[in-house]
Motif scaffolding. Structure first.
Motif, PDB file in Angstrom:
ATOM      1  N   HIS A 142      -8.556  12.150  -8.322  1.00  0.00           N
ATOM      2  CA  HIS A 142      -7.962  13.055  -9.323  1.00  0.00           C
ATOM      3  C   HIS A 142      -7.486  14.347  -8.639  1.00  0.00           C
ATOM      4  N   ALA A 143      -6.513  14.953  -9.271  1.00  0.00           N
ATOM      5  CA  ALA A 143      -6.051  16.278  -8.858  1.00  0.00           C
ATOM      6  C   ALA A 143      -5.956  17.157 -10.099  1.00  0.00           C
TER       7      ALA A 143
ATOM      8  N   MET B 195      -4.553  11.668 -12.415  1.00  0.00           N
ATOM      9  CA  MET B 195      -5.173  10.572 -11.663  1.00  0.00           C
ATOM     10  C   MET B 195      -4.068   9.908 -10.848  1.00  0.00           C
ATOM     11  N   PHE B 196      -4.230   9.907  -9.549  1.00  0.00           N
ATOM     12  CA  PHE B 196      -3.144   9.415  -8.706  1.00  0.00           C
ATOM     13  C   PHE B 196      -3.411   8.041  -8.124  1.00  0.00           C
TER      14      PHE B 196
ATOM     15  N   LYS C 235       1.425   4.591  -2.151  1.00  0.00           N
ATOM     16  CA  LYS C 235       2.283   5.418  -1.313  1.00  0.00           C
ATOM     17  C   LYS C 235       1.579   6.725  -1.011  1.00  0.00           C
ATOM     18  N   SER C 236       1.650   7.148   0.218  1.00  0.00           N
ATOM     19  CA  SER C 236       1.079   8.433   0.594  1.00  0.00           C
ATOM     20  C   SER C 236       2.013   9.540   0.121  1.00  0.00           C
ATOM     21  N   ALA C 237       1.401  10.570  -0.481  1.00  0.00           N
ATOM     22  CA  ALA C 237       2.210  11.676  -1.010  1.00  0.00           C
ATOM     23  C   ALA C 237       1.516  12.998  -0.743  1.00  0.00           C
TER      24      ALA C 237
ATOM     25  N   VAL D  93      -2.418  12.285  -0.521  1.00  0.00           N
ATOM     26  CA  VAL D  93      -3.186  11.351  -1.325  1.00  0.00           C
ATOM     27  C   VAL D  93      -2.407  10.039  -1.386  1.00  0.00           C
ATOM     28  N   THR D  94      -3.132   8.988  -1.706  1.00  0.00           N
ATOM     29  CA  THR D  94      -2.505   7.689  -1.884  1.00  0.00           C
ATOM     30  C   THR D  94      -2.303   7.466  -3.381  1.00  0.00           C
TER      31      THR D  94
END
Length: 226
Positions: free
Chosen positions: A117-118, A171-172, A181-183, A206-207
Motif C-alpha cells: 500500500h501507499a 493498493m498497488f 510493472k516496476s514504477a 514498487v511493483t
C-alpha cells in the motif's frame, strides 16, 4: 284640729318625697346624656380608605428596568447559529468552487502497513477553500492500461480549507497476482476530465500489478484501512 294638722304634714311629706324622686330622675338622665356624648374608651380606629392601597405603586413593577440585574426580562435577540464544522460540507457551500487538480499539492509514500500500500496526501496549497470531490480521484501508472479501481466505501464531498490535507490509500499490488510493472511514479487527477499531474513514489520503486484506490478521507489511518 289635730286631724287637720296631721293631714297637712302627710301632704307636705308626700310632696317632699315627690320632689326628691324627680330630682333623682333628672340627675340620672343627665348622667346618661353625658355618658352618651363622651367617646367610648374602646372605640375602633377609623378604617383606611379603600382607595389608599391602590394608589401605592408595586415594588415589583415590571416596567422599572433601570435598577437591579435585569433578570426576568426576555431577550428579543435571535440566537446565533452554530458555524459548520471545519472540513465538512453541510450542503451549503456558500459559492466555494470545486477543487481542481492544479489547486492541490500531492505526496505519495509507500506505507509500512498494510503491505503493498501507499498513502496519497493531497494539500490545499491555495489561499481559498475549495470543495473536494471525494469519489472522483483518478490514479494511473505510466505504462499500465487503465486507472486504479475504487476500493472501500464511498466518501463525502467536503470543503478543503487552505493548508488542510486529504488522504487516500492506494493498493498497488496483490500478493496472489504474479508479475507486474516496476514504477517509481504515478499520475494523479481529481477527475477523469482533468489533466493529471505526475507524482513521484517516495520509498519506491514498487511493483504494480493491480492498482486500487480509496476515496479521500480526513485522516491517514482511515485511508489505509482498506
Amino acid at each position: 284640729m289635730a286631724h287637720t294638722a296631721r293631714s297637712r304634714r302627710t301632704t307636705a311629706a308626700l310632696a317632699a318625697l315627690s320632689l326628691g324622686i324627680l330630682a333623682t330622675l333628672t340627675a340620672c338622665n343627665g348622667d346618661a346624656e353625658n355618658d352618651a356624648a363622651a367617646p367610648g374608651t374602646h372605640a375602633s380606629p377609623s378604617a383606611t380608605p379603600a382607595d389608599e392601597s391602590t394608589d401605592t405603586p408595586s415594588s415589583a413593577d415590571p416596567s422599572d428596568s433601570g435598577s437591579g440585574s435585569g433578570s426576568g426580562k426576555s431577550s428579543d435577540s435571535p440566537s446565533t447559529p452554530s458555524p459548520s464544522k471545519p472540513g465538512s460540507d453541510d450542503g451549503q457551500d456558500g459559492g466555494v468552487g470545486m477543487c481542481e487538480t492544479a489547486d492541490l499539492s500531492y505526496n505519495v509514500t509507500v506505507a509500512s502497513r498494510p503491505v503493498n500500500h501507499a498513502l496519497l496526501t493531497a494539500s490545499n496549497k491555495g489561499s481559498d477553500p475549495c470543495l473536494l470531490s471525494a469519489n472522483d480521484l483518478v490514479i494511473t501508472i505510466p505504462g499500465l492500461d487503465g486507472a486504479a479501481e475504487h476500493m472501500g466505501p464511498d466518501g463525502k464531498d467536503w470543503i478543503l480549507r487552505p493548508g488542510q490535507n486529504a488522504y487516500a490509500g492506494i493498493m498497488f499490488s496483490r500478493a496472489d497476482t504474479a508479475g507486474g510493472k516496476s514504477a517509481d511514479k504515478m499520475e494523479v487527477a481529481l477527475a477523469a476530465s482533468e489533466a493529471p499531474t505526475t507524482v513521484p513514489i517516495n520509498d519506491g520503486p514498487v511493483t504494480v500489478n493491480d492498482g486500487q484506490v480509496t476515496s479521500f478521507f480526513g485522516t491517514a489511518e482511515d485511508a489505509l484501512t482498506y
